[in-house]
Design an enzyme around this catalytic site. Structure first.
Site, PDB file in Angstrom:
ATOM      1  N   ASP A  65     -73.357 -11.923  27.232  1.00 28.14           N
ATOM      2  CA  ASP A  65     -73.120 -11.682  28.656  1.00 28.14           C
ATOM      3  C   ASP A  65     -72.612 -10.254  28.877  1.00 28.14           C
ATOM      4  O   ASP A  65     -72.448  -9.796  30.007  1.00 28.14           O
ATOM      5  CB  ASP A  65     -72.185 -12.738  29.273  1.00 28.14           C
ATOM      6  CG  ASP A  65     -70.823 -12.805  28.591  1.00 28.14           C
ATOM      7  OD1 ASP A  65     -70.557 -12.002  27.674  1.00 28.14           O
ATOM      8  OD2 ASP A  65     -70.018 -13.679  28.977  1.00 28.14           O
ATOM      9  N   GLU A 136     -67.718 -19.447  25.580  1.00 29.56           N
ATOM     10  CA  GLU A 136     -66.309 -19.109  25.354  1.00 29.56           C
ATOM     11  C   GLU A 136     -65.449 -20.314  25.709  1.00 29.56           C
ATOM     12  O   GLU A 136     -65.455 -20.761  26.861  1.00 29.56           O
ATOM     13  CB  GLU A 136     -65.917 -17.912  26.227  1.00 29.56           C
ATOM     14  CG  GLU A 136     -66.659 -16.640  25.860  1.00 29.56           C
ATOM     15  CD  GLU A 136     -66.234 -15.448  26.708  1.00 29.56           C
ATOM     16  OE1 GLU A 136     -65.184 -15.517  27.385  1.00 29.56           O
ATOM     17  OE2 GLU A 136     -66.959 -14.447  26.683  1.00 29.56           O
ATOM     18  N   GLU A 203     -63.282 -13.892  18.188  1.00 32.59           N
ATOM     19  CA  GLU A 203     -63.184 -12.513  18.696  1.00 32.59           C
ATOM     20  C   GLU A 203     -61.737 -12.028  18.706  1.00 32.59           C
ATOM     21  O   GLU A 203     -60.839 -12.721  19.210  1.00 32.59           O
ATOM     22  CB  GLU A 203     -63.775 -12.431  20.122  1.00 32.59           C
ATOM     23  CG  GLU A 203     -63.643 -11.023  20.704  1.00 32.59           C
ATOM     24  CD  GLU A 203     -64.555 -10.721  21.879  1.00 32.59           C
ATOM     25  OE1 GLU A 203     -65.478 -11.506  22.171  1.00 32.59           O
ATOM     26  OE2 GLU A 203     -64.332  -9.670  22.509  1.00 32.59           O
TER      27      GLU A 203
HETATM   28  O1  KIV Z   1     -71.266 -11.008  25.111  1.00 33.99           O
HETATM   29  C1  KIV Z   1     -71.117 -10.480  23.995  1.00 33.99           C
HETATM   30  O2  KIV Z   1     -71.728  -9.457  23.688  1.00 33.99           O
HETATM   31  C2  KIV Z   1     -70.195 -11.124  23.058  1.00 33.99           C
HETATM   32  C3  KIV Z   1     -69.944 -10.468  21.749  1.00 33.99           C
HETATM   33  C4  KIV Z   1     -69.316  -9.147  21.860  1.00 33.99           C
HETATM   34  C5  KIV Z   1     -69.247 -11.371  20.829  1.00 33.99           C
HETATM   35  O3  KIV Z   1     -69.699 -12.157  23.360  1.00 33.99           O
END
Ligand code: KIV
Length: 296
Positions: A65, A136, A203
């Site tokens: 995202d 998430e 993360e």
């Molecule tokens: O959206 C994203 O690019 C991510 C990564 C940085 C883990 O969630």
């Protein structure tokens, strides 16, 4: 000539060198993780970059995202439209058909209710041709993750720092810095494995936390600023390529494609201003030019 080269190859050439001759699947990732063959992942948002990175042998890509920031110019990931992300996911898969591609579930695409969560996750597979979705979460979302997994969708549970919550937490934060917070992340990872998640993404957590997660579960763990103990590693490609104004400390530029693009723009401006466009490629058919000139 394409080069087959990535961090995974450097650590275990025999296992991963020819990985993209056939599709990389969850089974492949589980095997590499079990063997200790570290594997690389980068964000990707378009077919051309996907094709180039697949040519280098990159086995996994995340259509994050972060497209909100990298592609659309927003200052937060929460603004990317769901359909746009699904369209980008399909583009990446077309560019890199043998790569394991993860689609990222945008803010509010899975929180509202179970039915819409399953529906939206499913669209990443049916329309976006993704191999898995990522969302998430923390322990509160275990039942939601279970529902998506029960629908037959490979799911990556993203724990630790969660950029979609930045407004609530007051900004981007390191996660798991206190003993209690660290313990909670490990418990959440165990809960996600029990709920049927296929992988965990961690993360911005201290290494002690990642080590404890890797020890506590049997799933592959992808780190994003979570240390070398993780099985896979993901960062935003534009950060590594030197295309962004700011990068997290764990994703410092290793190339200067930003400068290269600026050079392309400068050279093109120079060529245009000096009429230096090379020999013109199109001619009128024989005799037509004279007829054209005679027009009244
Ligand atoms: O959206 C994203 O690019 C991510 C990564 C940085 C883990 O969630």
């Amino acid at each position: 000539m394409t080069t087959k080269h990535n961090t995974a190859i450097e650590s275990k050439p025999s296992t991963i060198a020819s990985c993209l001759e056939s599709p990389v699947t969850l089974r492949t990732l589980r095997r590499w993780s079990k063997e200790g063959s570290k594997w690389a992942c980068l964000t990707c948002y378009d077919a051309t970059t996907a094709r180039i990175m697949a040519g280098a042998g990159l086995p996994t890509m995340l259509v994050g995202d972060t497209a909100a920031e990298m592609i659309l110019g927003y200052d937060s990931t929460i603004h990317v439209p769901l359909n746009f992300l699904i369209t980008l996911t399909a583009a990446v898969k077309r560019g890199a058909p043998n790569v394991f591609v993860m689609g990222d579930m945008r803010f509010l695409s899975y929180q509202v209710d179970e039915a819409s969560a399953i529906q939206n996750a499913g669209l990443f597979l049916t329309e976006g041709k993704a191999d898995a979705v990522k969302l998430e979460v923390d322990g509160k979302w275990t039942r939601r993750v279970e529902a998506i997994c029960d629908a037959g969708i490979a799911t990556v549970a993203h724990l630790g720092s969660r950029p979609q919550q930045a407004k609530q937490t007051g900004g981007y934060t390191t996660a798991g810095r206190s003993a209690n917070a660290a313990k909670k992340i490990v418990e959440d990872a165990i809960a996600m494995e029990q709920a049927g998640a296929s992988m965990i993404l961690l993360e911005a957590v201290p290494e002690e936390v990642s080590s404890a997660v890797v020890e506590a579960i049997t799933l592959p763990v992808i780190g994003c600023g979570a240390g070398t103990v993780c099985h896979g590693q993901v960062v935003v490609m534009q950060d590594l390529a030197g295309m962004t104004k700011w990068q997290p400390s764990f994703a410092q530029p290793i190339s200067s494609i930003g400068d290269e693009i600026a050079n392309v723009a400068s050279s093109w401006m120079r060529n245009v201003s000096t009429n230096n466009l090379g020999k013109h490629p199109y001619n009128m058919r024989e005799g037509e030019s004279e007829l054209f000139k005679e027009r009244g």
